[in-house]
Design a protein around this motif. Structure first.
Motif, PDB file in Angstrom:
ATOM      1  N   MET A   1      21.385  -8.087 -11.547  1.00 42.63           N
ATOM      2  CA  MET A   1      21.677  -8.436 -12.934  1.00 42.63           C
ATOM      3  C   MET A   1      20.661  -7.807 -13.890  1.00 42.63           C
ATOM      4  SD  MET A   1      23.681 -10.005 -14.976  1.00 42.63           S
ATOM      5  CE  MET A   1      24.619 -11.075 -13.898  1.00 42.63           C
ATOM      6  N   VAL A   2      19.382  -7.887 -13.549  1.00 43.78           N
ATOM      7  CA  VAL A   2      18.350  -7.315 -14.412  1.00 43.78           C
ATOM      8  C   VAL A   2      18.475  -5.794 -14.454  1.00 43.78           C
ATOM      9  CG1 VAL A   2      15.873  -7.140 -14.811  1.00 43.78           C
ATOM     10  CG2 VAL A   2      16.826  -9.243 -13.905  1.00 43.78           C
ATOM     11  N   PHE A   3      18.810  -5.204 -13.327  1.00 42.90           N
ATOM     12  CA  PHE A   3      19.006  -3.753 -13.264  1.00 42.90           C
ATOM     13  C   PHE A   3      20.108  -3.307 -14.227  1.00 42.90           C
ATOM     14  CE2 PHE A   3      22.067  -0.797 -11.213  1.00 42.90           C
ATOM     15  CZ  PHE A   3      21.393   0.384 -11.435  1.00 42.90           C
ATOM     16  N   LEU A   4      21.207  -4.054 -14.268  1.00 44.87           N
ATOM     17  CA  LEU A   4      22.310  -3.695 -15.154  1.00 44.87           C
ATOM     18  C   LEU A   4      21.916  -3.818 -16.622  1.00 44.87           C
ATOM     19  CD1 LEU A   4      25.251  -5.447 -13.266  1.00 44.87           C
ATOM     20  CD2 LEU A   4      24.615  -3.020 -13.232  1.00 44.87           C
ATOM     21  N   VAL A   5      21.032  -4.762 -16.931  1.00 43.10           N
ATOM     22  CA  VAL A   5      20.537  -4.891 -18.301  1.00 43.10           C
ATOM     23  C   VAL A   5      19.556  -3.784 -18.623  1.00 43.10           C
ATOM     24  CG1 VAL A   5      19.200  -6.368 -19.861  1.00 43.10           C
ATOM     25  CG2 VAL A   5      20.879  -7.387 -18.317  1.00 43.10           C
ATOM     26  N   ALA A   6      18.711  -3.425 -17.637  1.00 39.20           N
ATOM     27  CA  ALA A   6      17.583  -2.527 -17.894  1.00 39.20           C
ATOM     28  C   ALA A   6      18.018  -1.082 -18.133  1.00 39.20           C
ATOM     29  CB  ALA A   6      16.614  -2.585 -16.713  1.00 39.20           C
ATOM     30  N   VAL A   7      19.060  -0.609 -17.453  1.00 39.59           N
ATOM     31  CA  VAL A   7      19.399   0.820 -17.523  1.00 39.59           C
ATOM     32  C   VAL A   7      19.744   1.261 -18.949  1.00 39.59           C
ATOM     33  CG1 VAL A   7      21.070   2.559 -16.799  1.00 39.59           C
ATOM     34  CG2 VAL A   7      20.040   1.032 -15.112  1.00 39.59           C
ATOM     35  N   PRO A   8      20.711   0.638 -19.617  1.00 40.01           N
ATOM     36  CA  PRO A   8      21.003   1.108 -20.986  1.00 40.01           C
ATOM     37  C   PRO A   8      19.843   0.883 -21.947  1.00 40.01           C
ATOM     38  CG  PRO A   8      22.243  -0.885 -20.470  1.00 40.01           C
ATOM     39  CD  PRO A   8      21.625  -0.438 -19.202  1.00 40.01           C
ATOM     40  N   LEU A   9      19.108  -0.227 -21.787  1.00 44.41           N
ATOM     41  CA  LEU A   9      17.984  -0.488 -22.682  1.00 44.41           C
ATOM     42  C   LEU A   9      16.884   0.552 -22.496  1.00 44.41           C
ATOM     43  CD1 LEU A   9      17.615  -4.380 -22.556  1.00 44.41           C
ATOM     44  CD2 LEU A   9      18.730  -2.979 -24.281  1.00 44.41           C
ATOM     45  N   SER A  10      16.587   0.920 -21.268  1.00 43.93           N
ATOM     46  CA  SER A  10      15.524   1.890 -21.007  1.00 43.93           C
ATOM     47  C   SER A  10      15.880   3.249 -21.591  1.00 43.93           C
ATOM     48  CB  SER A  10      15.285   2.003 -19.507  1.00 43.93           C
ATOM     49  OG  SER A  10      14.887   0.765 -18.955  1.00 43.93           O
ATOM     50  N   LEU A 238       2.660 -13.103 -24.473  1.00 42.41           N
ATOM     51  CA  LEU A 238       3.524 -14.031 -25.205  1.00 42.41           C
ATOM     52  C   LEU A 238       4.899 -14.126 -24.554  1.00 42.41           C
ATOM     53  CD1 LEU A 238       2.666 -13.162 -28.922  1.00 42.41           C
ATOM     54  CD2 LEU A 238       1.919 -15.129 -27.600  1.00 42.41           C
ATOM     55  N   SER A 239       5.411 -13.004 -24.083  1.00 38.51           N
ATOM     56  CA  SER A 239       6.709 -13.024 -23.389  1.00 38.51           C
ATOM     57  C   SER A 239       6.618 -13.842 -22.116  1.00 38.51           C
ATOM     58  CB  SER A 239       7.149 -11.591 -23.072  1.00 38.51           C
ATOM     59  OG  SER A 239       8.297 -11.582 -22.257  1.00 38.51           O
ATOM     60  N   GLY A 240       5.535 -13.679 -21.359  1.00 41.91           N
ATOM     61  CA  GLY A 240       5.376 -14.446 -20.120  1.00 41.91           C
ATOM     62  C   GLY A 240       5.310 -15.935 -20.357  1.00 41.91           C
ATOM     63  N   ILE A 241       4.606 -16.344 -21.408  1.00 41.98           N
ATOM     64  CA  ILE A 241       4.519 -17.771 -21.725  1.00 41.98           C
ATOM     65  C   ILE A 241       5.881 -18.307 -22.147  1.00 41.98           C
ATOM     66  CG2 ILE A 241       3.540 -19.420 -23.375  1.00 41.98           C
ATOM     67  CD1 ILE A 241       0.987 -17.772 -23.320  1.00 41.98           C
ATOM     68  N   ALA A 242       6.640 -17.509 -22.933  1.00 41.86           N
ATOM     69  CA  ALA A 242       7.973 -17.948 -23.359  1.00 41.86           C
ATOM     70  C   ALA A 242       8.916 -18.073 -22.165  1.00 41.86           C
ATOM     71  CB  ALA A 242       8.542 -16.957 -24.373  1.00 41.86           C
ATOM     72  N   VAL A 243       8.825 -17.163 -21.209  1.00 44.26           N
ATOM     73  CA  VAL A 243       9.722 -17.196 -20.056  1.00 44.26           C
ATOM     74  C   VAL A 243       9.403 -18.388 -19.158  1.00 44.26           C
ATOM     75  CG1 VAL A 243      10.396 -15.934 -17.970  1.00 44.26           C
ATOM     76  CG2 VAL A 243      10.119 -14.716 -20.116  1.00 44.26           C
ATOM     77  N   ASP A 244       8.157 -18.836 -19.145  1.00 38.87           N
ATOM     78  CA  ASP A 244       7.789 -20.001 -18.339  1.00 38.87           C
ATOM     79  C   ASP A 244       8.610 -21.233 -18.694  1.00 38.87           C
ATOM     80  OD1 ASP A 244       6.042 -18.890 -16.609  1.00 38.87           O
ATOM     81  OD2 ASP A 244       4.216 -19.652 -17.538  1.00 38.87           O
ATOM     82  N   ARG A 245       9.100 -21.301 -19.916  1.00 41.70           N
ATOM     83  CA  ARG A 245       9.914 -22.450 -20.339  1.00 41.70           C
ATOM     84  C   ARG A 245      11.316 -22.415 -19.743  1.00 41.70           C
ATOM     85  NH1 ARG A 245       8.532 -21.095 -26.545  1.00 41.70           N
ATOM     86  NH2 ARG A 245       6.279 -21.396 -26.481  1.00 41.70           N
ATOM     87  N   ILE A 280      11.296  -9.631 -23.012  1.00 44.70           N
ATOM     88  CA  ILE A 280      11.912 -10.955 -23.034  1.00 44.70           C
ATOM     89  C   ILE A 280      13.394 -10.896 -22.675  1.00 44.70           C
ATOM     90  CG2 ILE A 280      12.478 -10.857 -25.486  1.00 44.70           C
ATOM     91  CD1 ILE A 280      11.241 -13.940 -23.518  1.00 44.70           C
ATOM     92  N   VAL A 281      14.102  -9.800 -23.026  1.00 47.43           N
ATOM     93  CA  VAL A 281      15.540  -9.712 -22.736  1.00 47.43           C
ATOM     94  C   VAL A 281      15.769  -9.671 -21.235  1.00 47.43           C
ATOM     95  CG1 VAL A 281      17.624  -8.340 -23.042  1.00 47.43           C
ATOM     96  CG2 VAL A 281      16.012  -8.591 -24.939  1.00 47.43           C
ATOM     97  N   ARG A 282      15.063  -8.795 -20.535  1.00 47.89           N
ATOM     98  CA  ARG A 282      15.241  -8.693 -19.084  1.00 47.89           C
ATOM     99  C   ARG A 282      14.722  -9.938 -18.375  1.00 47.89           C
ATOM    100  NH1 ARG A 282      13.011  -2.481 -18.700  1.00 47.89           N
ATOM    101  NH2 ARG A 282      13.758  -2.005 -20.800  1.00 47.89           N
ATOM    102  N   SER A 283      13.617 -10.479 -18.872  1.00 50.36           N
ATOM    103  CA  SER A 283      13.062 -11.684 -18.242  1.00 50.36           C
ATOM    104  C   SER A 283      14.016 -12.857 -18.382  1.00 50.36           C
ATOM    105  CB  SER A 283      11.709 -12.011 -18.868  1.00 50.36           C
ATOM    106  OG  SER A 283      10.805 -10.927 -18.765  1.00 50.36           O
ATOM    107  N   THR A 284      14.650 -12.976 -19.549  1.00 51.36           N
ATOM    108  CA  THR A 284      15.627 -14.044 -19.744  1.00 51.36           C
ATOM    109  C   THR A 284      16.820 -13.869 -18.808  1.00 51.36           C
ATOM    110  OG1 THR A 284      14.974 -14.253 -22.063  1.00 51.36           O
ATOM    111  CG2 THR A 284      17.116 -15.165 -21.443  1.00 51.36           C
ATOM    112  N   ALA A 285      17.300 -12.630 -18.695  1.00 47.03           N
ATOM    113  CA  ALA A 285      18.409 -12.365 -17.774  1.00 47.03           C
ATOM    114  C   ALA A 285      18.014 -12.711 -16.343  1.00 47.03           C
ATOM    115  CB  ALA A 285      18.810 -10.895 -17.864  1.00 47.03           C
ATOM    116  N   ASN A 286      16.795 -12.444 -15.965  1.00 50.53           N
ATOM    117  CA  ASN A 286      16.314 -12.750 -14.619  1.00 50.53           C
ATOM    118  C   ASN A 286      16.302 -14.251 -14.373  1.00 50.53           C
ATOM    119  OD1 ASN A 286      15.214 -12.311 -12.070  1.00 50.53           O
ATOM    120  ND2 ASN A 286      13.122 -12.312 -12.837  1.00 50.53           N
TER     121      ASN A 286
END
Length: 747
Positions: A1-10, A238-245, A280-286
């Motif tokens: 799932m993260v791979f599918l998000v990451a390719v177009p964004l990268s 900051l992204s890591g702390i947000a993803v912890d939630r 944050i986008v890929r981390s949320t998808a993960n």
């Protein structure tokens, strides 16, 4: 799932940065594998980040791609050093308003630049130029690429809003992948001659390693390394702390995460990739897809490598306009309105807007520095905030100064003090946690002058004795701090002490009180030691969850409190031996309180007992006195819920509110109360405290309902007596209709 998000964004971020397209995929693979293996977050996924786009684009434009790779490497080394020296938490000292404002400025910059690409033109050199050129771009240069870009944006907007149909769950498929896929299929089916992704045939052909800069560029390179390391570190943490939630697994280890980010940047720069940061986008998808360990991030990097190795021809069908449309929407989404609303609650919108505007008009670092400067000024203003309240009673002036008393507040305090008539008696209460020399001199000079004119000044200090100690040339050097530990105040501590004997817990609390509070209360209690003049007789339930002094923000000497089960007032009976009656007579006749408050609360077990009929005589001697006491509430129809379908908690709440009304009526059965009430010298007020919301409501006598405390009461009152007088029946039913739908007593 993260791979599918990451390719177009990268690919899109590589386009926006002006870097080779393959650099986006290299950094995606490195970010997933290296940070996943060495970082400190269980769920965060790293790769090329939109928040770094402006920094990277400026570096590439100034120094060229090979030197940009060197800067990425060196920034990674700096991050590793920061993590090794355990300073990761220091990055969190940057105000979130500055961070969000910076990201919003970057997002607007990306959106404006890529919008020109979607419309078939070329982006300008700055956001202002892009905005100025936009009308001309809208009117001209319309090509099939425009349709591709618009279709991409439309698909992303629509796809995320589609409802689930049976087992078909559209939102489980990344909208970015769907949008790019649809745009690619449309361009291929129509045979449009649009520019497409062009990847090298092999990684060997793509590699262009780091190169040393020209000697004249050394200083600029150092600044770029520091900037990139700082922005990437703050964004990742900051992204890591947000993803912890978003998950219940292991929490992020900040210093280790910073080392992992540094290792990834060093590797990505060496391999010819873009800078890496937590996204944050890929981390949320993960997290939403069920990722719980770093293995998901590592595997997403492996899939990217397989894509480059085996499916390059498939990627090369993607139109560049589709990536531009993707970036336009990402840039707009970086202006997060939810964050703006949160900042508005904390009065930090100005910092956000100034930072965003600075990034757009001045540049990234300049905008961030301006935002940081404003955030510091706002914090200093809050730290030095103070208030001065003045009241005159019977020729005696009472002045209360609260907050931090510095030279900034001297003009305001001096204006108030100079307005006091000569020869007047003045009580000056200093509720300050800091007083500098300028403030001390101004107050002391006024006191000397006032006493020379025949006046009298009595200064009381609640916290540290700043004024008294300043007169002895021994003033404290810093703000008032607690001598040991933390003051518990009213909040119950949850620790191992709770499991010990109750007497031990209370003794520990007494020791804490002696250590942190006694000195600050000594002046007040010394003044109250020989007499009391409470303003209110406060009759409340004995429930341990209801603390009268907390919900009324009152202190020693303010309330004459009577507490019993159910906040009951037995009707007046001559020659009865009644504790409540004795307290009422003493408060009204001896203390001459101007107000009586009866306070009920939600989830009252006494009212629940009445509702369930357990107030009747049960024959059980152990609860016989309790049953007889609850008879004072009166088991009549007034205590029936409005409907049999009312939930238990709501029915108990209605009972509690109706009980307050009944006890106010019982108060009037006492001759001393009725006499003063009819003379207009005594006020009766009904109060209700909701345990779940921690909100206080007041009985509106005209509407016969409990309403929120009116705003005019919440603002600073002119005097104590006016404050108590305003609590009774002010406020309209229309203003509080939504808040009191369930608060209407049936009595």
């Amino acid at each position: 799932m993260v791979f599918l998000v990451a390719v177009p964004l990268s690919l899109g971020i590589a386009v926006a940065s002006g870097a080779p397209l393959i650099a986006g995929l290299i950094s995606a693979a490195v970010g997933g594998i290296v940070v996943g293996a060495l970082g400190g977050s269980a769920v965060q996924v790293s790769g090329p980040a939109a928040g770094l786009t402006i920094v990277v684009a400026e570096i590439i434009h100034t120094y060229g791609w090979p030197v940009a790779c060197l800067i990425t490497m060196l920034a990674g080394v700096v991050q590793i050093a920061l993590g090794a020296f355990r300073v990761a938490r220091a990055a969190l000292a940057i105000s979130p308003a500055v961070t969000h404002g910076m990201l919003a400025g970057i997002g607007v910059t990306i959106a404006l630049a890529q919008l020109h690409v979607v419309l078939g033109g070329d982006p300008q050199s700055s956001p202002v130029a892009n905005l100025a050129e936009l009308p001309h771009q809208l009117a001209h240069n319309h090509t099939p690429a425009v349709v591709v870009g618009v279709v991409t944006i439309g698909c992303m907007l629509v796809w995320s809003r589609l409802p689930d149909i049976g087992r078909l769950r559209p939102r489980q498929v990344p909208s970015a992948l769907v949008a790019v896929g649809v745009a690619t299929a449309l361009a291929g089916f129509m045979g449009w001659p649009v520019e497409r992704v062009n990847l090298p045939e092999s990684m060997a052909d793509a590699w262009s390693g780091p190169a040393l800069p020209h000697p004249d560029q050394a200083q600029g390179v150092v600044v770029s390394v520091a900037t990139l390391a700082l922005v990437a570190s703050v964004a990742s943490l900051l992204s890591g702390i947000a993803v912890d939630r978003m998950h219940d697994g292991r929490r992020i280890r900040l210093n280790r995460e910073l080392i992992g980010q540094g290792a990834a940047n060093a590797t990505s720069g060496a391999l010819g990739g873009l800078p890496v940061a937590g996204v944050i986008v890929r981390s949320t998808a993960n997290a939403r897809a069920g990722g719980r360990t770093p293995l998901s991030a590592i595997l997403h990097g492996v899939w990217v490598i397989l894509l480059v190795a085996l499916f390059t021809p498939l990627v090369e069908h993607i139109p560049m306009a589709a990536l531009a449309g993707l970036l336009v929407l990402i840039g707009v989404q970086m202006v997060n309105l939810a964050q703006l609303r949160d900042l508005r609650k904390h009065h930090e919108v100005s910092v956000y807007l100034v930072t965003m505007t600075g990034v757009l008009l001045l540049g990234l670092m300049e905008g961030v520095l301006v935002g940081l400067a404003l955030a510091v000024l706002v914090s200093l203003r809050r730290l030095t905030r103070m208030s001065v309240l003045t009241e005159e009673r019977d020729g005696r002036w009472h002045i209360v100064v609260q907050g931090s008393l510095t030279f900034l507040g001297v003009p305001r305090v001096t204006d108030v003090l100079r307005s006091i008539p000569a020869g007047a008696q003045v009580d000056l209460d200093l509720h300050v946690d800091f007083m500098d020399h300028a403030a001390f001199e101004s107050i002391h000079a006024w006191r000397v002058d006032h006493e020379r004119s025949g006046g009298q000044v009595d200064i009381d200090e609640v916290h540290e004795n700043w004024y008294e100690r300043s007169t002895k040339l021994d003033a404290p050097a810093a703000k008032t701090l607690l001598p040991r530990g933390l003051a518990r105040s009213w909040a119950r501590r949850r620790s191992h002490d709770d499991t010990g004997p109750v007497s031990g817990l209370l003794l520990a609390g007494a020791r804490e009180y002696h250590a942190s509070t006694t000195e600050r209360m000594r002046t007040t209690m010394r003044r109250l030691a020989h007499c009391q003049q409470p303003k209110v007789l406060f009759i409340s339930c004995a429930d341990s969850r209801l603390v009268p002094n907390v919900i009324t923000a009152s202190g020693p000497g303010d309330l004459f409190t009577v507490r019993n089960i159910g906040n009951l007032v037995p009707p007046y009976q001559p020659n009865s031996d009644d504790s409540v009656g004795a307290a009422i007579e003493y408060a009204v006749t001896v203390l001459e309180v101007p107000s009586i408050v009866v306070c009920g609360h939600s989830h009252c077990t006494a009212m629940q007992a009445l509702l369930e009929g357990t107030s009747q005589d049960t024959g059980d001697a152990e609860v016989g006195q309790l049953a007889r006491w609850l008879h004072h509430a009166g088991p009549d129809r007034a205590f029936q819920p409005a409907s049999e379908n009312v939930p238990s908690a709501e029915a108990v709440g209605q009972m509690s509110q109706a009980n307050v009304v009944r006890q106010l009526e019982n108060l009037l059965s006492y001759p001393v109360v009725r006499r003063r009430f009819e003379a207009g010298t005594l006020e009766l007020t009904g109060m209700y405290f909701d345990l779940e919301t921690s909100r206080v409501q007041i009985l509106d006598e005209q509407a016969q309902r409990f309403v929120p405390v009116p705003e005019e009461v919440l603002s600073a009152p002119e005097s104590d007596s006016q404050a108590h007088k305003g609590v009774g029946v002010t406020g309209t039913a229309e203003e509080s209709e939504a808040a009191v739908k369930r608060a209407e007593p049936t009595h």
